[in-house]
Design a protein around this motif. Sequence first.
Motif, PDB file in Angstrom:
ATOM      1  N   LEU A   1       0.815  -1.218   0.000  1.00 23.18           N
ATOM      2  CA  LEU A   1       0.000   0.000   0.000  1.00 23.18           C
ATOM      3  C   LEU A   1       0.848   1.267   0.000  1.00 23.18           C
ATOM      4  N   ALA A   2       1.940   1.273   0.760  1.00 25.32           N
ATOM      5  CA  ALA A   2       2.801   2.455   0.807  1.00 25.32           C
ATOM      6  C   ALA A   2       3.433   2.728  -0.558  1.00 25.32           C
ATOM      7  N   GLN A   3       3.903   1.669  -1.223  1.00 27.19           N
ATOM      8  CA  GLN A   3       4.497   1.855  -2.541  1.00 27.19           C
ATOM      9  C   GLN A   3       3.455   2.300  -3.560  1.00 27.19           C
TER      10      GLN A   3
ATOM     11  N   VAL B   1       0.878  14.828  -1.834  1.00 24.56           N
ATOM     12  CA  VAL B   1      -0.143  13.973  -1.239  1.00 24.56           C
ATOM     13  C   VAL B   1       0.504  12.814  -0.486  1.00 24.56           C
ATOM     14  N   SER B   2       1.597  12.287  -1.022  1.00 27.03           N
ATOM     15  CA  SER B   2       2.258  11.126  -0.418  1.00 27.03           C
ATOM     16  C   SER B   2       2.852  11.429   0.948  1.00 27.03           C
TER      17      SER B   2
ATOM     18  N   PHE C   1       0.480  10.474   8.388  1.00 34.10           N
ATOM     19  CA  PHE C   1      -0.693   9.865   9.031  1.00 34.10           C
ATOM     20  C   PHE C   1      -0.463   8.391   9.341  1.00 34.10           C
ATOM     21  N   ALA C   2       0.225   7.690   8.458  1.00 35.53           N
ATOM     22  CA  ALA C   2       0.542   6.279   8.718  1.00 35.53           C
ATOM     23  C   ALA C   2       1.470   6.144   9.927  1.00 35.53           C
TER      24      ALA C   2
ATOM     25  N   ILE D   1       2.178   4.878  15.802  1.00 34.23           N
ATOM     26  CA  ILE D   1       2.458   5.327  17.170  1.00 34.23           C
ATOM     27  C   ILE D   1       1.245   5.078  18.064  1.00 34.23           C
ATOM     28  N   ALA D   2       0.053   5.410  17.581  1.00 34.37           N
ATOM     29  CA  ALA D   2      -1.168   5.197  18.375  1.00 34.37           C
ATOM     30  C   ALA D   2      -1.385   3.720  18.659  1.00 34.37           C
TER      31      ALA D   2
END
Length: 157
Positions: free
Chosen positions: A97-99, A109-110, A116-117, A122-123
Amino acid sequence: MSSKAWRQERDTPSLSEVFRTIAVGGGVTPFRRFLSFVGPGYLVAVGYMDPGNWATSLAGGAAFGYTLLFVALLSNIMAILLQSLCARVAVASGRDLAQACRDAYPRWVSIPLWIFAELAIIATDLAEVIGTAIGLNLLFGIPLEMGSDAGGGRILR
């Protein structure tokens, strides 16, 4: 998928340093072949439904009852949906998904998607540490401060 859908083309597979096939062996019975996949499947299942999540859910359920149960059910359904969509993207495109986000979207946008990821990671880790501390407190009466150290971090200090 057409090659014009991606901003960058890939010549190598995703995570090429670990991309390879595990030999199961020739002439193996279907049951032994099935057992060769049980171990990794079990590890993934334990990683998804680990004791930290259960401890957090039990402690929250004691306080919030069926409201929390509905939220937990909804979040698990969403997790299943998102994981299946990510798996479909990976199978269809050969990208994780990241790629796929990096290759399909412009840099402006990336980068926020990446931030956010990281915040989501962290959360999630914070919930694991607190869940482990609560679980150890419920099971063995270990104070929360000491339980958070056993969970991999010094978050509660």
